[in-house]
Design an enzyme around this catalytic site. Structure first.
Site, PDB file in Angstrom:
ATOM      1  CG  HIS A   1      -0.283   0.225   2.511  1.00 29.77           C
ATOM      2  ND1 HIS A   1       0.425  -0.762   3.137  1.00 29.77           N
ATOM      3  CD2 HIS A   1      -0.178   1.315   3.311  1.00 29.77           C
ATOM      4  CE1 HIS A   1       0.917  -0.303   4.280  1.00 29.77           C
ATOM      5  NE2 HIS A   1       0.572   0.964   4.399  1.00 29.77           N
TER       6      HIS A   1
HETATM    7  N1  UDP Z   1      -3.445  -5.758   8.831  1.00 28.32           N
HETATM    8  C1  UDP Z   1      -4.751  -6.187   9.027  1.00 28.32           C
HETATM    9  N2  UDP Z   1      -5.476  -6.601   7.936  1.00 28.32           N
HETATM   10  C2  UDP Z   1      -4.959  -6.606   6.673  1.00 28.32           C
HETATM   11  C3  UDP Z   1      -3.629  -6.161   6.487  1.00 28.32           C
HETATM   12  C4  UDP Z   1      -2.899  -5.730   7.591  1.00 28.32           C
HETATM   13  O1  UDP Z   1      -5.239  -6.229  10.159  1.00 28.32           O
HETATM   14  O2  UDP Z   1      -5.665  -7.003   5.738  1.00 28.32           O
HETATM   15  C5  UDP Z   1      -2.691  -5.296  10.019  1.00 28.32           C
HETATM   16  C6  UDP Z   1      -1.314  -5.919  10.183  1.00 28.32           C
HETATM   17  O3  UDP Z   1      -1.369  -7.114  10.907  1.00 28.32           O
HETATM   18  C7  UDP Z   1      -0.570  -4.840  10.952  1.00 28.32           C
HETATM   19  C8  UDP Z   1      -1.206  -3.569  10.497  1.00 28.32           C
HETATM   20  O4  UDP Z   1      -2.425  -3.916   9.853  1.00 28.32           O
HETATM   21  O5  UDP Z   1      -0.819  -4.999  12.342  1.00 28.32           O
HETATM   22  C9  UDP Z   1      -0.290  -2.865   9.545  1.00 28.32           C
HETATM   23  O6  UDP Z   1      -0.938  -1.810   8.972  1.00 28.32           O
HETATM   24  P1  UDP Z   1      -0.464  -1.147   7.615  1.00 28.32           P
HETATM   25  O7  UDP Z   1       0.352  -2.110   6.829  1.00 28.32           O
HETATM   26  O8  UDP Z   1      -1.675  -0.545   7.014  1.00 28.32           O
HETATM   27  O9  UDP Z   1       0.399   0.084   8.127  1.00 28.32           O
HETATM   28  P2  UDP Z   1       1.957   0.279   8.383  1.00 28.32           P
HETATM   29  O10 UDP Z   1       2.357  -0.686   9.437  1.00 28.32           O
HETATM   30  O11 UDP Z   1       2.652   0.089   7.086  1.00 28.32           O
HETATM   31  O12 UDP Z   1       2.043   1.694   8.863  1.00 28.32           O
END
Ligand code: UDP
Length: 376
Positions: free
Chosen positions: A205
């Protein structure tokens, strides 16, 4: 001591859950929750509140969709009256999203102290909006809670005074430890008709990967390379889906044999899918940490990581250029069982939120004269 905690986006909801619990069990703390609305749709917000036993937020800023600058401006305007009404002792911000930086700025402008959860992480890539949010938030924070050694090193190098920095562990791992059994009981893997260790899980994403046609075509190539070897389950972030539709590529991606597109999953569902995956391919920040804890191989499609402990001690591999041949070779190594086994980083033990509550309780509650002057 009154603490106003700010959440705005999916990873914030997961990280705030253990803090909410820790604050509830600490009589000295009065805790209120503010949701900026940066992520507002049910699949990225509501389901997390339900599954993580979070209360309805005390305030919902309902910020509008828009560029980072528009959202920042909207948050500044809408958070200021909340601060004036609540007069908290602390504003607690989490991670590296627009809401983190904007609410930290708003609090400082009102003379209110800021605590930053997940401070000190640096990718070294200032093209990432998250990197700017991290640096700017840390520059304003009065208390900086750190998850790994690199966070400590970065803050020291930037001249942050040692008294403000606390190495407390990782609240995302607090949640994982707390909800792992519940996630396994849900058995999402079985309900989807898969066996453990029978699929590769994927998420993408980051704007640098999904906003351009070239980036999307690289992602498609990767799925085309892996699917003949192992089933690919791809949890599609709304941003990625929108971009695929815009570039006319959604149908091509959904037509790849032995791959399946999933709606964004709830936390428990996704935790179960992660735990039993053969490998995970992602550009997420938090998933690098969760896979390290779960000892699941993680291929991160980025040229740098702000979470180097996941590479040094954990199961994370950085693959910078989304080159299908490199991905194929790495996946083949994993399928052949030649995987790097990880270690759990120091203090990723489920107690980070409790440590933060203790640090906060040890701070002075004496009202800052500057605060009263600004917000009255
Ligand atoms: N996650 C979730 N469902 C999904 C994909 C990711 O619950 O379909 C969770 C994942 O386990 C993690 C969090 O979302 O805890 C990560 O979020 P994201 O990748 O959006 O943000 P980033 O960590 O890159 O800021």
């Amino acid at each position: 001591m009154k603490i106003l905690t700010v959440v705005g986006a999916r990873p914030n909801f997961i990280k705030v859950a253990p803090l909410h619990q820790a604050f509830l069990s600490c009589p000295a703390i009065e805790s209120k929750l503010v949701h900026t609305g940066q992520h507002y749709d049910a699949s990225l917000s509501d389901v997390f509140f339900q599954q993580l036993n979070l209360p309805e937020p005390d305030y919902h800023l309902n910020i509008s969709e828009g560029s980072q600058s528009q959202q920042t401006a909207d948050i500044l305007l809408k958070f200021e009256p909340v601060l004036a009404a609540e007069k908290p002792d602390w504003v607690l911000v989490i991670g590296d999203v627009t809401s983190t930086f904007a609410c930290a700025l708003s609090a400082k402008q009102a003379g209110i102290r800021v605590a930053h959860v997940e401070a000190g992480l640096r990718s070294g890539d200032d093209q990432m909006p998250e990197e700017r949010n991290r640096i700017l938030t840390d520059a304003m924070a009065d208390l900086l809670f750190v998850t790994e050694q690199a966070g400590l090193d970065n803050l020291r190098q930037e001249g942050v005074s040692a008294g403000k920095i606390h190495f407390v562990g990782n609240v995302m791992i607090d949640s994982l430890i707390r909800f792992r059994t519940q996630a396994n009981q849900l058995n999402t893997v079985g309900k989807m008709g898969f066996m453990p260790n029978d699929y590769v899980l994927m998420t993408m994403h980051r704007p640098s990967n999904v906003d351009t046609l070239a980036g999307l075509l690289r992602i498609l190539n990767i799925v085309e390379v892996i699917a003949p070897r192992k089933t690919v389950l791809f949890s599609l972030h709304p941003r990625t889906k929108r971009s695929l539709i815009k570039h006319g590529l959604l149908e091509r991606l959904s037509a790849i044999a032995n791959s399946k597109l999933l709606e964004p999953q709830g936390y428990l569902e996704f935790l179960n899918l992660m735990e039993h995956a053969t490998a995970i391919i992602t550009d997420s920040g938090g998933i690098q940490e969760e896979t390290t804890y779960l000892n699941v191989p993680c291929l991160t499609f980025r040229s740098s990581t702000e979470r180097p402990v996941t590479v040094k001690l954990g199961t994370n591999h950085l693959l910078a250029d989304l080159d299908p041949e490199t991905v194929q070779l790495t996946v083949d190594e994993i399928l052949a069982g030649r995987i790097k086994t990880g270690q759990i980083p120091p203090l990723w033990d489920g107690l980070a939120a409790r440590r933060m509550a203790e640090v906060l309780c040890s701070q002075s509650t004496k009202p800052d004269t500057k605060v009263s002057r600004v917000i009255e």
